[in-house]
Motif scaffolding. Sequence first.
Motif, PDB file in Angstrom:
ATOM      1  N   THR A  39       0.819  -1.213   0.000  1.00 51.06           N
ATOM      2  CA  THR A  39       0.000   0.000   0.000  1.00 51.06           C
ATOM      3  C   THR A  39       0.855   1.265   0.000  1.00 51.06           C
ATOM      4  O   THR A  39       0.309   2.365   0.016  1.00 51.06           O
ATOM      5  CB  THR A  39      -0.942   0.033   1.224  1.00 51.06           C
ATOM      6  N   GLU A  40       2.174   1.110  -0.011  1.00 49.82           N
ATOM      7  CA  GLU A  40       3.067   2.264  -0.141  1.00 49.82           C
ATOM      8  C   GLU A  40       3.033   2.738  -1.576  1.00 49.82           C
ATOM      9  O   GLU A  40       3.416   2.012  -2.500  1.00 49.82           O
ATOM     10  CB  GLU A  40       4.492   1.885   0.267  1.00 49.82           C
ATOM     11  N   ARG A  41       2.580   3.970  -1.802  1.00 46.92           N
ATOM     12  CA  ARG A  41       2.324   4.466  -3.153  1.00 46.92           C
ATOM     13  C   ARG A  41       3.433   5.397  -3.636  1.00 46.92           C
ATOM     14  O   ARG A  41       3.206   6.582  -3.862  1.00 46.92           O
ATOM     15  CB  ARG A  41       0.978   5.175  -3.206  1.00 46.92           C
ATOM     16  N   SER A  42       4.612   4.884  -3.807  1.00 46.88           N
ATOM     17  CA  SER A  42       5.678   5.720  -4.361  1.00 46.88           C
ATOM     18  C   SER A  42       5.520   5.801  -5.875  1.00 46.88           C
ATOM     19  O   SER A  42       4.978   4.895  -6.518  1.00 46.88           O
ATOM     20  CB  SER A  42       7.047   5.183  -3.976  1.00 46.88           C
ATOM     21  N   PHE A  43       5.991   6.901  -6.461  1.00 53.10           N
ATOM     22  CA  PHE A  43       5.818   7.158  -7.881  1.00 53.10           C
ATOM     23  C   PHE A  43       6.459   6.050  -8.711  1.00 53.10           C
ATOM     24  O   PHE A  43       7.569   5.588  -8.426  1.00 53.10           O
ATOM     25  CB  PHE A  43       6.444   8.510  -8.225  1.00 53.10           C
ATOM     26  N   GLU A  57       1.509   3.319 -10.082  1.00 54.55           N
ATOM     27  CA  GLU A  57       1.311   4.621  -9.438  1.00 54.55           C
ATOM     28  C   GLU A  57       1.822   5.758 -10.310  1.00 54.55           C
ATOM     29  O   GLU A  57       3.005   6.095 -10.315  1.00 54.55           O
ATOM     30  CB  GLU A  57       1.998   4.644  -8.062  1.00 54.55           C
ATOM     31  N   TYR A  58       0.878   6.339 -11.053  1.00 54.65           N
ATOM     32  CA  TYR A  58       1.141   7.508 -11.875  1.00 54.65           C
ATOM     33  C   TYR A  58      -0.059   8.435 -11.705  1.00 54.65           C
ATOM     34  O   TYR A  58      -0.906   8.550 -12.563  1.00 54.65           O
ATOM     35  CB  TYR A  58       1.335   7.110 -13.343  1.00 54.65           C
ATOM     36  N   GLY A  86      -3.573   4.333  -6.150  1.00 54.48           N
ATOM     37  CA  GLY A  86      -3.787   2.947  -5.758  1.00 54.48           C
ATOM     38  C   GLY A  86      -4.908   2.225  -6.474  1.00 54.48           C
ATOM     39  O   GLY A  86      -5.286   1.119  -6.072  1.00 54.48           O
ATOM     40  N   ALA A  87      -5.447   2.796  -7.541  1.00 53.15           N
ATOM     41  CA  ALA A  87      -6.576   2.163  -8.242  1.00 53.15           C
ATOM     42  C   ALA A  87      -6.103   0.986  -9.089  1.00 53.15           C
ATOM     43  O   ALA A  87      -5.126   1.082  -9.830  1.00 53.15           O
ATOM     44  CB  ALA A  87      -7.277   3.178  -9.133  1.00 53.15           C
ATOM     45  N   TRP A  88      -6.814  -0.147  -8.972  1.00 53.40           N
ATOM     46  CA  TRP A  88      -6.563  -1.299  -9.837  1.00 53.40           C
ATOM     47  C   TRP A  88      -7.153  -1.035 -11.228  1.00 53.40           C
ATOM     48  O   TRP A  88      -8.160  -0.329 -11.369  1.00 53.40           O
ATOM     49  CB  TRP A  88      -7.205  -2.554  -9.267  1.00 53.40           C
ATOM     50  N   PHE A  89      -6.545  -1.620 -12.239  1.00 54.03           N
ATOM     51  CA  PHE A  89      -7.088  -1.565 -13.599  1.00 54.03           C
ATOM     52  C   PHE A  89      -7.204  -2.981 -14.154  1.00 54.03           C
ATOM     53  O   PHE A  89      -6.607  -3.921 -13.633  1.00 54.03           O
ATOM     54  CB  PHE A  89      -6.198  -0.726 -14.517  1.00 54.03           C
ATOM     55  N   VAL A  90      -7.983  -3.130 -15.223  1.00 56.56           N
ATOM     56  CA  VAL A  90      -8.026  -4.363 -15.997  1.00 56.56           C
ATOM     57  C   VAL A  90      -7.793  -3.988 -17.451  1.00 56.56           C
ATOM     58  O   VAL A  90      -8.509  -3.152 -18.011  1.00 56.56           O
ATOM     59  CB  VAL A  90      -9.370  -5.101 -15.862  1.00 56.56           C
ATOM     60  N   ASP A  91      -6.788  -4.593 -18.055  1.00 56.67           N
ATOM     61  CA  ASP A  91      -6.457  -4.316 -19.447  1.00 56.67           C
ATOM     62  C   ASP A  91      -6.771  -5.558 -20.271  1.00 56.67           C
ATOM     63  O   ASP A  91      -6.023  -6.536 -20.279  1.00 56.67           O
ATOM     64  CB  ASP A  91      -4.980  -3.947 -19.570  1.00 56.67           C
TER      65      ASP A  91
END
Length: 312
Positions: free
Chosen positions: A138-142, A188-189, A193-198
Motif C-alpha cells: 500500500t506504499e504508493r511511491s511514484f 502509481e502515476y 492505488g486504483a486497480w485496472f483491468v487491461d
Amino acid sequence: MKNSWTKTFRRLAAACAVAGSAALSSAACYAAAAMDNASDPVYADGWQAGDNGGFGFTPWNFDSGYIFTGTNYTYASAGTQSIDDGLQSGGAGSSPFNNIGKAWTLGKTPNDDGAAHIGRGFSLEIGETLEVVIDNPTERSFFKGYFVRLNGGAGGSNGNICNLGYGCSHPNFPDGYPVPKTNIGTFEYFTNGAWFVDDATGGDPNVVDTDSAAAGALFSVKRTGANTYDLLMDSLGGGADYGPAPRTFHSAGAEVDWIEFLFFPGAVSDPAKATDFYISSMSIVPEPGTVTLLLLGAGGALLGVVRRRTQE
C-alpha cells in the motif's frame, strides 16, 4: 458480489493440505487440475528460477530485461524473490504486512535496475478457473506497481513479456512471442492505488490497493469460451470487490497458457512500510459440478469404509 464457489474450493484446498480421510483428501486434491503454494517443500530453501512445486504448472521463469534495438538487456538485479514465513513477526523473511500466510515475495533492493517478471505455464480449459491469492503493498511511491498478467501463445514455456511486446526469454528477434491476454494491476502515476483491468472489454473495477491489502485478495479468472472469461476480484478483508463480471481476452485465437507477475519496486525501500508483494497460492479447478461428483464419490467411499469398520 461474493463468489461462494471460490470460498468452497478454498476449504477443499485446505483439506488437501492436512491429514484426513484418504478418500475425501484424494477427491478434493483431484478436484484441482493444478495447484501450488509457498508452503510446498520445494521452496524450503527459498524461491528460485526453475523451482516447480505442486502439480499442473511448469517451472518458475524469472527472465526479465529491456529490449532495445533488437537486443535483450537482461536485468542484473530485478528486485528480490524470497519466501515470507507468514508469521508477521517483523524480522527478516517475516513481514507484518503479509496477511496471507507463507508466501512467495517480490521486494526491492537498493540496486534495482528494472521490473521483475516472474511467471510459469499452465493449461486453462473452457469451464476451468484459475485462482490466485495475493497481498499487495500500500506504499504508493511514484512509478511503483504490480501486475497479475495472463499471456498466451507461449506453449507453457518462456511466456514472460518485456517491453514492446517482446518475450523476455528471446534474445534474438523475431523469435516468436507470447501475447498478452489480460492484465490486472496497478501502477502509481497519479492513480492513487486504483486497480485496472487491461483486456478487450475495457473499464476498471473500482477497487483500490487498500481494499485488496486489508487481508489479501483472491483473483479468479474463469474461462467461459475461446476468447471470454469471468473475472472476480474478492477482497478478503471486506473491502470493495469486483465481479464475477464477463469480459473478453486480448489476442483472440492465442491459447491462455502463462501467468506472469510483474513488480515495479518504485523508490521506497523501508521494512517499516508495506512495500512488498505476496502470493500465497495458485490453483486451477474445473466447474463445480465436476467437483461435486468427485466429492459425492468420495463420500460414498468414506461411508463404505465406516460401514466395514463397524462390522469388523
